[in-house]
Design a protein around this motif. Sequence first.
Motif, PDB file in Angstrom:
ATOM      1  N   SER A  77      67.400  60.758  21.910  1.00  0.00           N
ATOM      2  CA  SER A  77      67.132  61.189  20.496  1.00  0.00           C
ATOM      3  C   SER A  77      66.392  60.191  19.808  1.00  0.00           C
ATOM      4  O   SER A  77      66.693  58.953  19.989  1.00  0.00           O
ATOM      5  N   SER A  78      65.432  60.514  19.025  1.00  0.00           N
ATOM      6  CA  SER A  78      64.812  59.617  18.284  1.00  0.00           C
ATOM      7  C   SER A  78      64.383  60.242  16.794  1.00  0.00           C
ATOM      8  O   SER A  78      64.443  61.468  16.708  1.00  0.00           O
ATOM      9  N   MET A  79      64.362  59.444  15.870  1.00  0.00           N
ATOM     10  CA  MET A  79      64.208  59.665  14.648  1.00  0.00           C
ATOM     11  C   MET A  79      63.167  58.765  13.915  1.00  0.00           C
ATOM     12  O   MET A  79      63.259  57.542  14.226  1.00  0.00           O
ATOM     13  N   THR A  80      62.363  59.397  13.170  1.00  0.00           N
ATOM     14  CA  THR A  80      61.345  58.578  12.305  1.00  0.00           C
ATOM     15  C   THR A  80      61.336  58.432  11.018  1.00  0.00           C
ATOM     16  O   THR A  80      61.654  59.704  10.359  1.00  0.00           O
ATOM     17  N   VAL A  81      61.566  57.494  10.274  1.00  0.00           N
ATOM     18  CA  VAL A  81      61.275  57.419   8.856  1.00  0.00           C
ATOM     19  C   VAL A  81      60.169  57.061   8.459  1.00  0.00           C
ATOM     20  O   VAL A  81      59.543  56.184   8.577  1.00  0.00           O
ATOM     21  N   LEU A  82      59.484  58.111   7.865  1.00  0.00           N
ATOM     22  CA  LEU A  82      58.075  58.295   7.434  1.00  0.00           C
ATOM     23  C   LEU A  82      57.851  57.947   5.984  1.00  0.00           C
ATOM     24  O   LEU A  82      58.530  58.225   5.274  1.00  0.00           O
ATOM     25  N   ASN A  83      56.888  56.878   5.952  1.00  0.00           N
ATOM     26  CA  ASN A  83      56.481  56.494   4.472  1.00  0.00           C
ATOM     27  C   ASN A  83      57.940  55.813   3.849  1.00  0.00           C
ATOM     28  O   ASN A  83      58.264  56.278   2.762  1.00  0.00           O
ATOM     29  N   ALA A  84      58.172  54.990   4.444  1.00  0.00           N
ATOM     30  CA  ALA A  84      59.557  54.308   3.920  1.00  0.00           C
ATOM     31  C   ALA A  84      59.444  53.784   2.707  1.00  0.00           C
ATOM     32  O   ALA A  84      58.399  52.988   2.406  1.00  0.00           O
ATOM     33  N   TYR A  85      60.580  53.814   1.830  1.00  0.00           N
ATOM     34  CA  TYR A  85      60.616  53.051   0.628  1.00  0.00           C
ATOM     35  C   TYR A  85      61.832  52.481   0.416  1.00  0.00           C
ATOM     36  O   TYR A  85      62.705  52.708   1.217  1.00  0.00           O
ATOM     37  N   LEU A  86      61.875  51.844  -0.644  1.00  0.00           N
ATOM     38  CA  LEU A  86      63.233  51.211  -0.985  1.00  0.00           C
ATOM     39  C   LEU A  86      64.437  52.010  -0.750  1.00  0.00           C
ATOM     40  O   LEU A  86      65.396  51.454  -0.316  1.00  0.00           O
ATOM     41  N   GLU A  87      64.256  53.155  -1.179  1.00  0.00           N
ATOM     42  CA  GLU A  87      65.440  54.106  -0.971  1.00  0.00           C
ATOM     43  C   GLU A  87      65.990  54.607   0.175  1.00  0.00           C
ATOM     44  O   GLU A  87      67.237  55.114   0.373  1.00  0.00           O
ATOM     45  N   ASP A  88      65.076  54.060   1.246  1.00  0.00           N
ATOM     46  CA  ASP A  88      65.409  54.729   2.581  1.00  0.00           C
ATOM     47  C   ASP A  88      66.106  53.352   3.503  1.00  0.00           C
ATOM     48  O   ASP A  88      66.296  53.464   4.544  1.00  0.00           O
ATOM     49  N   ARG A  89      66.310  52.402   2.510  1.00  0.00           N
ATOM     50  CA  ARG A  89      66.852  51.339   3.359  1.00  0.00           C
ATOM     51  C   ARG A  89      68.417  51.663   3.793  1.00  0.00           C
ATOM     52  O   ARG A  89      69.091  52.279   2.832  1.00  0.00           O
ATOM     53  N   GLY A  90      68.914  50.878   4.908  1.00  0.00           N
ATOM     54  CA  GLY A  90      70.099  51.202   5.297  1.00  0.00           C
ATOM     55  C   GLY A  90      70.415  50.922   6.749  1.00  0.00           C
ATOM     56  O   GLY A  90      69.562  50.569   7.400  1.00  0.00           O
TER      57      GLY A  90
END
Lengths: 118, 112
Positions: A77-90
Amino acid sequence: GALVYQYPRRTICKSGTSMRMECQAVGFQATSVAWYRQSPQKTFELIALSTVNSAIKYEQNFTQEKFPISHPNLSFSSMTVLNAYLEDRGLYLCGARDGLGGNTGQLYFGEGSKLTVL
Amino acid sequence: TQTVSQSDAHVTVFEGDSVELRCNYSYGGSIYLSWYIQHHGRGLQFLLKYYSGNPVVQGVNGFEAEFSKSDSSFHLRKASVHWSDSAVYFCAVMPNYNVLYFGSGTKLTVEP
């Protein structure tokens, strides 16, 4: 034994760029994969549940447009975080369930993919 | 709606002490409860689980947990902790066999 590998282990990306992470199940058939995000405060948020041959179910506050997921077979399985911003960190964790193991309910987790956004 | 509550954010004990990490849940139907451990910077490692049968379940490394329906609890215990048990412990509930919902975690510090 059942193992789950996640890669990359760490990624640093610029704000507004995207990051793809992968989850590989070894030793069992991952009929369902749950993606989680662990915030810097250490709490876990469920992003989505992906089941082979079924629609992917996203939790509130998470969308396919932002976190597209692919689950093409019983080991990947794969997942992409698109247009990552600060709140997406983790730390992004995938938990895979052995669909042939009966209703034991145990999820096997990878070591996670840590996302840092600059 | 299902919730998992871990009332203690931090627990500190000395090596050789016993410890109990508390977990309470709210869910009306049949559920699956489990505990996971997370060492610093690592992923989640499975400790133990309960679905039915004997309410006291044994896990790895000497951990056990006891399910109580009347108290809606699933507390984790260990009779004698080691410094290597220092980690964050997460209680989780799985109401539908696919998705785990985690508590906020309890950081256990074992001092020498």
